[in-house]
Design a protein around this motif. Sequence first.
Motif, PDB file in Angstrom:
ATOM      1  N   ILE A 169       0.955  -1.447  17.600  1.00 49.26           N
ATOM      2  CA  ILE A 169       0.487  -2.995  17.642  1.00 49.26           C
ATOM      3  C   ILE A 169      -0.262  -3.274  18.647  1.00 49.26           C
ATOM      4  O   ILE A 169      -1.082  -4.320  18.682  1.00 49.26           O
ATOM      5  CB  ILE A 169       1.919  -3.768  17.542  1.00 49.26           C
ATOM      6  CG1 ILE A 169       2.693  -3.454  16.300  1.00 49.26           C
ATOM      7  CG2 ILE A 169       1.744  -5.106  17.768  1.00 49.26           C
ATOM      8  CD1 ILE A 169       2.083  -3.881  15.166  1.00 49.26           C
ATOM      9  N   ILE A 178      -2.499  -5.902  15.014  1.00 54.51           N
ATOM     10  CA  ILE A 178      -2.120  -6.663  13.810  1.00 54.51           C
ATOM     11  C   ILE A 178      -3.474  -7.185  13.590  1.00 54.51           C
ATOM     12  O   ILE A 178      -3.798  -7.260  12.079  1.00 54.51           O
ATOM     13  CB  ILE A 178      -1.194  -8.135  14.361  1.00 54.51           C
ATOM     14  CG1 ILE A 178       0.345  -7.461  14.858  1.00 54.51           C
ATOM     15  CG2 ILE A 178      -1.294  -8.977  13.198  1.00 54.51           C
ATOM     16  CD1 ILE A 178       1.010  -8.673  15.351  1.00 54.51           C
ATOM     17  N   ALA A 197       4.161  -0.278  11.215  1.00 52.56           N
ATOM     18  CA  ALA A 197       3.955  -0.575  12.548  1.00 52.56           C
ATOM     19  C   ALA A 197       4.601   0.132  13.657  1.00 52.56           C
ATOM     20  O   ALA A 197       5.869   0.660  13.501  1.00 52.56           O
ATOM     21  CB  ALA A 197       4.645  -2.082  12.751  1.00 52.56           C
ATOM     22  N   THR A 199       5.905   0.294  17.420  1.00 51.66           N
ATOM     23  CA  THR A 199       5.660  -0.688  18.556  1.00 51.66           C
ATOM     24  C   THR A 199       6.958  -0.604  19.488  1.00 51.66           C
ATOM     25  O   THR A 199       7.736  -0.011  19.150  1.00 51.66           O
ATOM     26  CB  THR A 199       5.811  -2.086  17.880  1.00 51.66           C
ATOM     27  OG1 THR A 199       6.039  -3.226  18.795  1.00 51.66           O
ATOM     28  CG2 THR A 199       6.941  -2.220  16.701  1.00 51.66           C
ATOM     29  N   PHE A 210       7.201  -8.236  11.442  1.00 47.30           N
ATOM     30  CA  PHE A 210       6.151  -7.311  10.980  1.00 47.30           C
ATOM     31  C   PHE A 210       6.540  -7.044   9.399  1.00 47.30           C
ATOM     32  O   PHE A 210       5.584  -7.010   8.951  1.00 47.30           O
ATOM     33  CB  PHE A 210       6.330  -5.707  11.754  1.00 47.30           C
ATOM     34  CG  PHE A 210       6.165  -5.957  13.268  1.00 47.30           C
ATOM     35  CD1 PHE A 210       4.815  -6.385  13.544  1.00 47.30           C
ATOM     36  CD2 PHE A 210       7.011  -5.597  14.097  1.00 47.30           C
ATOM     37  CE1 PHE A 210       4.742  -6.392  14.955  1.00 47.30           C
ATOM     38  CE2 PHE A 210       6.749  -5.442  15.308  1.00 47.30           C
ATOM     39  CZ  PHE A 210       5.573  -6.051  16.036  1.00 47.30           C
ATOM     40  N   PHE A 215       3.621  -5.257   6.897  1.00 48.65           N
ATOM     41  CA  PHE A 215       3.736  -3.945   7.178  1.00 48.65           C
ATOM     42  C   PHE A 215       5.217  -3.295   6.310  1.00 48.65           C
ATOM     43  O   PHE A 215       5.847  -3.677   5.912  1.00 48.65           O
ATOM     44  CB  PHE A 215       4.170  -3.637   8.773  1.00 48.65           C
ATOM     45  CG  PHE A 215       2.988  -3.887   9.605  1.00 48.65           C
ATOM     46  CD1 PHE A 215       2.392  -2.814   9.937  1.00 48.65           C
ATOM     47  CD2 PHE A 215       3.141  -4.966  10.082  1.00 48.65           C
ATOM     48  CE1 PHE A 215       1.179  -3.068  10.905  1.00 48.65           C
ATOM     49  CE2 PHE A 215       1.756  -5.352  10.805  1.00 48.65           C
ATOM     50  CZ  PHE A 215       1.019  -4.325  11.386  1.00 48.65           C
ATOM     51  N   CYS A 218       8.639  -0.177  10.055  1.00 53.01           N
ATOM     52  CA  CYS A 218       8.525  -0.334  11.526  1.00 53.01           C
ATOM     53  C   CYS A 218       8.863   0.916  12.340  1.00 53.01           C
ATOM     54  O   CYS A 218      10.360   1.375  11.968  1.00 53.01           O
ATOM     55  CB  CYS A 218       9.065  -1.679  12.056  1.00 53.01           C
ATOM     56  SG  CYS A 218       8.707  -1.996  13.616  1.00 53.01           S
TER      57      CYS A 218
END
Length: 238
Positions: A169, A178, A197, A199, A210, A215, A218
């Motif tokens: 990210i 993003i 994602a 992060t 997200f 997305f 994650c």
Amino acid sequence: NAIKFTRRGNVTLSLMESGPNVLIRVSDTGQGISPAFLPLIFDAFVRGADGGENSPEGSGLGLAITKQIVELMGGRIEVTSEPGRGTSFTMQFPKAHQDEVEAQPDAPRQTPAVLGRRRKMLVVEDYQNIRTILKVMLEESFELRMESTVAAALETAAEFKADVVLLDINIEEKDSGIRLFYKLRSTEHYSGTPIVAFTAYAMPEDQERFADLGFDACLVKPFTRQSLEAALREALKD
């Protein structure tokens, strides 16, 4: 580091059990670290007020990498220090159960090759050490391409046609991943390609954000092999 900063006394390496855990400790009787700098000791490239080439008041990459590796193995690392009296680093890991130890030689290797066929993955991550760890975990299961900038990622994405993207990210700056996500989604190939994602934003509301952005899954840092596999399963719906 313990040897470098201990001019008198000793350096001790110890291994011990503590309930369900195993502790590895490196202790020295060296210069010690000031209380002001101690909270920053695991940050990369931080220099304290007294930090010089031969001073412990500074950190490069070694301790930052150590912390990531320890956490990837399900452990944690702590430090205590007193200026003029020494420093102690302690790594704590959960003990394996005896049946797990005995079963280990015959257990199948756990990798994210959960996907039935060798797919193409684009990893966009600006931290070299994380890319190295991901390469070790993924190279047997995926055809990998790794990039560290937005521009390089866009160029590689266009010719590589990845089946899944692991996207940091904060690549070069906050939330730059993003913006890259939106650029990928605007192309024909990546409009429906699973994008994960990647992060350090770990709060539940971050996960929801997200998901709302589009997305497919994650993966939170610090990550483990298991959490990496779970995120890929979710994104690829396997």
